[in-house]
Design a protein around this motif. Sequence first.
Motif, PDB file in Angstrom:
ATOM      1  N   UNK A  47       0.827  -1.203   0.000  1.00  0.00           N
ATOM      2  CA  UNK A  47       0.000   0.000   0.000  1.00  0.00           C
ATOM      3  C   UNK A  47       0.864   1.258   0.000  1.00  0.00           C
ATOM      4  N   UNK A  48       1.924   1.252   0.814  1.00  0.00           N
ATOM      5  CA  UNK A  48       2.810   2.408   0.862  1.00  0.00           C
ATOM      6  C   UNK A  48       3.449   2.659  -0.506  1.00  0.00           C
ATOM      7  N   UNK A  49       3.849   1.584  -1.178  1.00  0.00           N
ATOM      8  CA  UNK A  49       4.480   1.719  -2.487  1.00  0.00           C
ATOM      9  C   UNK A  49       3.523   2.343  -3.500  1.00  0.00           C
ATOM     10  N   UNK A  50       2.291   1.831  -3.559  1.00  0.00           N
ATOM     11  CA  UNK A  50       1.322   2.337  -4.537  1.00  0.00           C
ATOM     12  C   UNK A  50       0.938   3.771  -4.213  1.00  0.00           C
ATOM     13  N   UNK A  51       0.792   4.088  -2.925  1.00  0.00           N
ATOM     14  CA  UNK A  51       0.414   5.456  -2.570  1.00  0.00           C
ATOM     15  C   UNK A  51       1.536   6.434  -2.908  1.00  0.00           C
ATOM     16  N   UNK A  52       2.766   6.028  -2.714  1.00  0.00           N
ATOM     17  CA  UNK A  52       3.876   6.906  -3.084  1.00  0.00           C
ATOM     18  C   UNK A  52       3.964   7.085  -4.598  1.00  0.00           C
ATOM     19  N   UNK A  53       3.579   6.061  -5.348  1.00  0.00           N
ATOM     20  CA  UNK A  53       3.511   6.203  -6.799  1.00  0.00           C
ATOM     21  C   UNK A  53       2.450   7.233  -7.180  1.00  0.00           C
ATOM     22  N   UNK A  54       1.334   7.225  -6.459  1.00  0.00           N
ATOM     23  CA  UNK A  54       0.282   8.225  -6.676  1.00  0.00           C
ATOM     24  C   UNK A  54       0.803   9.632  -6.361  1.00  0.00           C
ATOM     25  N   UNK A  55       1.522   9.771  -5.252  1.00  0.00           N
ATOM     26  CA  UNK A  55       2.076  11.079  -4.887  1.00  0.00           C
ATOM     27  C   UNK A  55       3.090  11.549  -5.931  1.00  0.00           C
ATOM     28  N   UNK A  56       3.878  10.611  -6.448  1.00  0.00           N
ATOM     29  CA  UNK A  56       4.864  10.973  -7.471  1.00  0.00           C
ATOM     30  C   UNK A  56       4.169  11.493  -8.731  1.00  0.00           C
ATOM     31  N   UNK A  57       3.041  10.887  -9.090  1.00  0.00           N
ATOM     32  CA  UNK A  57       2.292  11.366 -10.252  1.00  0.00           C
ATOM     33  C   UNK A  57       1.763  12.776 -10.022  1.00  0.00           C
ATOM     34  N   UNK A  58       1.307  13.060  -8.807  1.00  0.00           N
ATOM     35  CA  UNK A  58       0.831  14.409  -8.504  1.00  0.00           C
ATOM     36  C   UNK A  58       1.938  15.454  -8.695  1.00  0.00           C
ATOM     37  N   UNK A  59       3.178  15.049  -8.408  1.00  0.00           N
ATOM     38  CA  UNK A  59       4.282  15.994  -8.549  1.00  0.00           C
ATOM     39  C   UNK A  59       4.547  16.363 -10.009  1.00  0.00           C
ATOM     40  N   UNK A  60       3.975  15.608 -10.940  1.00  0.00           N
ATOM     41  CA  UNK A  60       4.150  15.933 -12.353  1.00  0.00           C
ATOM     42  C   UNK A  60       3.211  17.051 -12.816  1.00  0.00           C
ATOM     43  N   UNK A  61       2.219  17.390 -11.999  1.00  0.00           N
ATOM     44  CA  UNK A  61       1.255  18.412 -12.421  1.00  0.00           C
ATOM     45  C   UNK A  61       1.895  19.788 -12.584  1.00  0.00           C
ATOM     46  N   UNK A  62       2.717  20.256 -11.622  1.00  0.00           N
ATOM     47  CA  UNK A  62       3.382  21.545 -11.852  1.00  0.00           C
ATOM     48  C   UNK A  62       4.281  21.532 -13.085  1.00  0.00           C
ATOM     49  N   UNK A  63       4.871  20.369 -13.389  1.00  0.00           N
ATOM     50  CA  UNK A  63       5.716  20.269 -14.576  1.00  0.00           C
ATOM     51  C   UNK A  63       4.884  20.382 -15.854  1.00  0.00           C
ATOM     52  N   UNK A  64       3.671  19.761 -15.821  1.00  0.00           N
ATOM     53  CA  UNK A  64       2.846  19.730 -17.034  1.00  0.00           C
ATOM     54  C   UNK A  64       2.295  21.108 -17.380  1.00  0.00           C
ATOM     55  N   UNK A  65       1.969  21.921 -16.360  1.00  0.00           N
ATOM     56  CA  UNK A  65       1.350  23.212 -16.660  1.00  0.00           C
ATOM     57  C   UNK A  65       2.366  24.353 -16.787  1.00  0.00           C
ATOM     58  N   UNK A  66       3.651  24.035 -16.654  1.00  0.00           N
ATOM     59  CA  UNK A  66       4.675  25.073 -16.732  1.00  0.00           C
ATOM     60  C   UNK A  66       5.032  25.378 -18.186  1.00  0.00           C
ATOM     61  N   UNK A  67       5.331  26.635 -18.455  1.00  0.00           N
ATOM     62  CA  UNK A  67       5.817  27.022 -19.775  1.00  0.00           C
ATOM     63  C   UNK A  67       7.218  26.450 -20.013  1.00  0.00           C
ATOM     64  N   UNK A  68       7.615  26.295 -21.267  1.00  0.00           N
ATOM     65  CA  UNK A  68       9.014  25.885 -21.521  1.00  0.00           C
ATOM     66  C   UNK A  68       9.976  26.910 -20.929  1.00  0.00           C
ATOM     67  N   UNK A  69      11.152  26.459 -20.570  1.00  0.00           N
ATOM     68  CA  UNK A  69      12.143  27.370 -19.995  1.00  0.00           C
ATOM     69  C   UNK A  69      12.514  28.445 -21.023  1.00  0.00           C
ATOM     70  N   UNK A  70      12.649  29.689 -20.570  1.00  0.00           N
ATOM     71  CA  UNK A  70      13.065  30.749 -21.505  1.00  0.00           C
ATOM     72  C   UNK A  70      14.492  30.518 -21.995  1.00  0.00           C
ATOM     73  N   UNK A  71      14.795  31.086 -23.143  1.00  0.00           N
ATOM     74  CA  UNK A  71      16.115  30.940 -23.764  1.00  0.00           C
ATOM     75  C   UNK A  71      16.843  32.282 -23.721  1.00  0.00           C
ATOM     76  N   UNK A  72      18.065  32.262 -23.215  1.00  0.00           N
ATOM     77  CA  UNK A  72      18.918  33.451 -23.196  1.00  0.00           C
ATOM     78  C   UNK A  72      20.119  33.180 -24.097  1.00  0.00           C
ATOM     79  N   UNK A  73      20.402  34.124 -25.006  1.00  0.00           N
ATOM     80  CA  UNK A  73      21.534  33.963 -25.927  1.00  0.00           C
ATOM     81  C   UNK A  73      22.457  35.168 -25.802  1.00  0.00           C
TER      82      UNK A  73
END
Length: 423
Positions: A47-73
Motif C-alpha cells: 500500500x505504501x508503495x502504490x500510494x507513493x507512486x500516486x504522490x509521485x504522479x501528482x508531482x508531475x502536475x506543476x511540470x505539465x502546466x509550466x511554460x518551456x524554460x526561456x532561452x537566453x543567448x
Amino acid sequence: MKTKIKINIIMLLWLLIPIGNTMAQTQQLEEPLQGYLKIAAENNPELKSIFNSYLATLERMPQARALPDPTVMFNIFTSPVETRVGAQNAGISLSQAFPWFGQLKSQEQVVAMLAKARFEAFEDAKNSIFFDVRSTYYDLYVLEAAIAITEENVRLLESFRELANVRLESNTGSAVDLLRVEMDLDELNNQLLYLEDSRIPIQAKFNELLNEETPIRIEVPDTLETILIDEGRNVLLDSIITHNPTLRGFEFEMSALDAEIDVAQKMGLPSFNLGLSYTSISPRTDMDVPDNGKDALIFPQVGVRIPLNRNKYRSMIKEKELLKTSVNYRKEDKENELETVLERTWRDYADAQRRVALYNRLIAYATQSLDILVAQYTTAGADFEEVLRMERQLLRYELELEKARADQNTFVAYINYITGKQL
C-alpha cells in the motif's frame, strides 16, 4: 506546498473513514478485526508503495502546466560590426516560447487523470489487503473454533469412558465399549495436536499482512456473527460498474488518453516566441552623429513555429486513439470477468447461508438424539456404538457450522471487495 497540504488532508480523511459499508455490518463486525484492518492499512508495504507512486504522479502536475524554460543567448563579436552609430561589441537576447492556447491545460489534465487512475489502483490494493486480512482472520476463527469443539468432545468422550468403565465393573457392559472410546479418544487427541500446529502458518500469514515487527496476539470471538448483504444481485452488478476501483481506473486512463489526443492536436498547431534583444554599441570616434554609441534595445521580437510535418502529429493522435480502444477492451473484459465472479460468489454466499441454517437444525437434532442414546445406554445398556457414532456426527455438524459462518462472512467480504465498497 498547497499540493502537499491537500494530500495530507486526503490521507487524514481516509484514515478517519469508518471501515464498513453499512451500519448493520459495522455493528456486527468484531471489534478486534477493525483494529487489525487499521494496522494493515498503516503498515502494509505494498500500500505504501502504490500510494507513493500516486504522490509521485501528482508531482508531475506543476511540470505539465509550466511554460518551456526561456532561452537566453549571448553574442560577442570578435570583429565588431560597424553601424551608423558605432561598432556592435556584444549582444544578449531573451525569448519565451508559448504553446498553442489550451495545450498546457490539456497536459495538466493528462497528469490529473493518470493520478486518479493511480489512486484507484491504491484503492483496489487497499481493498484487496483488507479482504486478505478478513479471510485469514475468519480462517483463524474456524481453527480456534475447531480446537474448542474438539477439546469439548474429548471431555465428552472421557465422560463416556467413565460410563463404559462403570458398566464394565458392574458386569452390565462390554470391554469392547471401553476400547471403542479409547480409539476415538486417540483419534481426537491426534486431530487436536494437528489443529494446534495449524495455528503457526495462519498466524504467520496474518502477521505478514499486518507487517508488524513483533508478532501480535490475535484475538478471535467465541462466536462469529454472520453478516448479511442487503442489496440484490442486480444492484451489486451496478455497483461493480460504478464503484469497482479497477474499472474506475480504466475510465481515468481513457480520460487521460482523450487529453493526450487534445495535446497532440494542439502540438500540430503553431506555437509562438516572444522576446527582446539588447546590443552594446561603442561610440564612433571619427565623427559625431546623432545617438552616437547608443545601445540598441529591440522589443518585442515575435517568432512562430510552424509544424510542417503533419504525418508526425496525425500518427501521435492515431497512437492515442488505438491505446484508448485497447484500454476500453480491457475494461470490457474486466467487467465480464467481475460479473461472472459475482454470480459465482453470490451462489456460494447463498449456499453458506443455507448451510448455517441447516447445521443449526442438525446440531439440535443430533444433541437430542445423543442425550436419548446416552440415557438408554445408562439404563438399558443400548448399543454403545450408536452413542459414539452420534457423538462423531455431532462433532462434524458443529465444525461444519463454524465453517459455514466463516464462509458466509468471507463471501460477503469478497462481494464488497469486487463491488468497490468501503471494507
